[in-house]
Enzyme design. Structure first.
Site, PDB file in Angstrom:
ATOM      1  N   ILE A 120       0.819  -1.216   0.000  1.00 20.07           N
ATOM      2  CA  ILE A 120       0.000   0.000   0.000  1.00 20.07           C
ATOM      3  C   ILE A 120       0.854   1.268   0.000  1.00 20.07           C
ATOM      4  CG2 ILE A 120      -2.011  -1.040   1.095  1.00 20.07           C
ATOM      5  CD1 ILE A 120      -1.045   0.034   3.788  1.00 20.07           C
ATOM      6  N   GLY A 121       2.185   1.125   0.081  1.00 19.57           N
ATOM      7  CA  GLY A 121       3.034   2.316   0.070  1.00 19.57           C
ATOM      8  C   GLY A 121       4.485   1.948   0.261  1.00 19.57           C
ATOM      9  N   ALA A 122       5.306   2.979   0.294  1.00 16.90           N
ATOM     10  CA  ALA A 122       6.741   2.774   0.495  1.00 16.90           C
ATOM     11  C   ALA A 122       7.202   3.654   1.644  1.00 16.90           C
ATOM     12  CB  ALA A 122       7.505   3.119  -0.780  1.00 16.90           C
ATOM     13  N   GLY A 123       8.001   3.087   2.545  1.00 14.26           N
ATOM     14  CA  GLY A 123       8.550   3.847   3.657  1.00 14.26           C
ATOM     15  C   GLY A 123      10.019   4.129   3.433  1.00 14.26           C
TER      16      GLY A 123
ATOM     17  N   GLY B 245      11.671   0.524   3.521  1.00 13.61           N
ATOM     18  CA  GLY B 245      11.161  -0.576   2.719  1.00 13.61           C
ATOM     19  C   GLY B 245       9.692  -0.391   2.411  1.00 13.61           C
ATOM     20  N   GLU B 246       9.012  -1.468   2.053  1.00 12.90           N
ATOM     21  CA  GLU B 246       7.607  -1.392   1.671  1.00 12.90           C
ATOM     22  C   GLU B 246       6.686  -1.373   2.886  1.00 12.90           C
ATOM     23  OE1 GLU B 246       7.606  -3.683  -2.636  1.00 12.90           O
ATOM     24  OE2 GLU B 246       7.311  -4.867  -0.810  1.00 12.90           O
ATOM     25  N   VAL B 247       5.491  -0.785   2.673  1.00 14.48           N
ATOM     26  CA  VAL B 247       4.425  -0.826   3.667  1.00 14.48           C
ATOM     27  C   VAL B 247       3.288  -1.625   3.050  1.00 14.48           C
ATOM     28  CG1 VAL B 247       2.836   0.498   5.102  1.00 14.48           C
ATOM     29  CG2 VAL B 247       5.099   1.438   4.557  1.00 14.48           C
TER      30      VAL B 247
ATOM     31  N   ASP C 208       7.694  16.287  14.015  1.00 15.13           N
ATOM     32  CA  ASP C 208       7.277  16.177  12.613  1.00 15.13           C
ATOM     33  C   ASP C 208       5.762  16.062  12.521  1.00 15.13           C
ATOM     34  OD1 ASP C 208       7.538  16.085   9.883  1.00 15.13           O
ATOM     35  OD2 ASP C 208       8.127  13.983   9.792  1.00 15.13           O
TER      36      ASP C 208
END
Length: 510
Positions: free
Chosen positions: A190-193, A196-198, A309
């Site tokens: 569902i995404g990239a962090g 790595g991947e999420v 943040d």
């Protein structure tokens, strides 16, 4: 009756019930105030469309007198009776805690003295020796409970920085549960962090059904430092337990890929969610989202923890529109000293969301988080618009230094923009605490009529984004004269009856 909702060292928030006025609809309220000790010298005044106001620029630990009057189409009413309220000081909270401790200590000493007298009485008379033994045993048990921490003063858990551990992997195992990877089913990316991947997936809980989760994975080929930095966020998240903070389910560290497993938030990040549903929510729904974020930040602040943040992109939204603070990659801990702030050298700073002192000196505190929260408020009320639009980061820094603040988004209630501007005060000690913000938003939710007055009803909006709006809600005649270096004429203006900026704006040569 006028109520004090909260007070800081330099500000007081007041509210009152809207009266039934026989001479037509209420146009606005005028609030006159002055120091109690200088009643005859001078006073200031401000106006508010809503039956509430935040008055800033006050002196710490000082008593002020307030009068309020109503303006209708028929003119002004008489002033109300006097209402006296006092600003806070740095030692007020400490004194309150010390007072509670003193009461408890006094009661303990008194109880112990009574016990000694009774004991002596029974010893002298030679009676009820069984009672003395029973009482001594009871007292020993009570002391043991006190030493074991069963009876203790109310308080909150304190955050422990994982970087203080000699071996950071110990912090991970102390604050995060190890999950057997066979219980995790990864479904889709569902995404990239950063690391790595999420993915989204399912977690099988012992004796329970599967629950939806989000899974952050550490990509292959990492070095020890990257693994440590990746798991650091889990060491932080695992210390939190609050409905408005993203919940850590656990970690996978004993097999590959290394994973962090958190609760799944169906609607993703707040900024993209708002852009996707532009204009779909009521003001009360938006305020409810803001209240949830403020509640989560109050919890972090109470633990002595600074996020660094805070932005709409780092807030996640579930199917019930509940907002939860996430992304603790930049976060740091505060010292015990309330004036202390974490200082770091290097590292990227999100300029558009960051307080001036944090940009200039790398000084972060709960007060700099409050500044960021004001930007999040603006993002929410503008449905995910980019703060400061297409201005460059350097232009943003220079504009803020020169006093520029973001104007209210269209359709924004004046009371909410008031709170934004309060969060964006240059002096960080003048910004509201998150406990104050939660209280203020709760008051707005309880009195939805206070959200009906929009900023565009109160003032003429500036022609271009570079202009700073003039806010009669905040500035008194006294402040205005000081700003144009004509403070020596304050008494002349007051004596002539020019007590508000509205009256000054209608002055003629006659």
């Amino acid at each position: 009756m006028v109520r004090k909702d909260w007070a800081s060292q330099n500000s007081i928030a007041l509210s009152w019930q809207e009266p039934d006025f026989p001479h037509g609809a209420i146009l606005d309220y005028e609030i006159k105030y002055y120091e109690k000790e200088h009643e005859q010298l001078s006073y200031s005044s401000t106006r508010s469309k809503a039956p509430s106001v935040i008055i800033t620029g006050l002196k710490p630990a000082t008593k002020y007198i307030f009068h309020i009057r109503v303006r209708t189409a028929a003119g002004y009413s008489g002033y109300s009776q006097k209402f006296e309220f006092e600003t806070g000081d740095e030692t007020s909270d400490m004194a309150a805690e010390q007072g509670q401790i003193l009461v408890i200590a006094t009661a303990a000493v008194g109880g112990f003295t009574l016990l000694v007298i009774l004991t002596l009485f029974f010893l002298i008379t030679g009676r009820c020796q069984w009672y003395i033994k029973a009482k001594m045993k009871s007292e020993e048990k009570r002391r043991a409970h006190l030493q074991n921490g069963d009876l203790r003063f109310p308080g909150v858990k304190t955050y422990i920085d994982p970087d203080t551990y000699e071996d950071p992997s110990l912090a991970v195992h102390e604050f995060a549960k190890e999950i057997d990877p066979s219980r995790i089913r990864i479904e889709r990316v569902i995404g990239a962090g950063e690391f790595g991947e999420v993915c989204s997936g399912r977690l099988k809980t012992p004796g329970k059904r599967e629950i939806p989760v989000a899974i952050k994975t550490l990509k292959g080929g990492y070095v020890d430092r990257q693994r440590r930095d990746f798991l650091r966020e889990a060491s932080i998240m695992g210390q939190f337990d609050h409905p408005n903070i993203i919940r850590l389910e656990g970690v996978v560290t004993k097999s590959r890929p290394v994973m962090i497993v958190v609760e799944y938030m169906e609607n993703g990040s707040l900024d993209s969610f708002l852009r996707k549903h532009d204009g779909h929510f009521t003001v009360i729904q938006l305020v409810g989202m803001l209240r949830g974020i403020a509640s989560g930040m109050k919890y972090l602040s109470d633990m002595g923890y600074v996020h660094r943040d805070l932005a709409a992109r780092n807030i996640l939204v579930n199917s019930n529109l509940m907002c939860k603070v996430s992304d603790f990659g930049l976060s740091r801990v505060l010292e015990d000293d309330p004036e202390a702030a974490y200082t770091t050298s290097g590292g990227k700073i999100p300029i558009r969301w960051t307080a001036p002192e944090a940009i200039a000196y790398r000084k972060f505190s709960s007060a700099s988080d409050a500044w960021s929260y004001g930007i999040v408020m603006w993002e929410v009320m503008s449905y995910g618009e980019r703060p400061y639009w297409e201005m460059s980061n350097q232009d943003v820094i220079l504009s803020i230094e020169e006093g520029y603040r973001l104007p209210a988004p269209m359709g924004c209630p004046a009371s909410l923009h008031q709170l934004m501007l309060h969060c964006w005060q240059k002096e960080r000690n003048h910004r509201p605490k998150f406990s104050d913000i939660v209280s203020f938003l709760d008051k707005l939710i309880r009195n939805p009529s206070t959200l009906h007055t929009l900023v565009e009803d109160v003032l003429v909006m500036p022609d271009s984004p570079g202009e700073v709006p003039e806010y009669p809600l905040f500035v008194s005649v006294s402040d205005w004269l000081d700003s144009i270096k004509m403070g020596q004429y304050k008494n002349n203006f007051m004596a002539a009856g020019f007590t508000t900026l509205d009256m000054v704006s209608r002055m003629s040569i006659e």
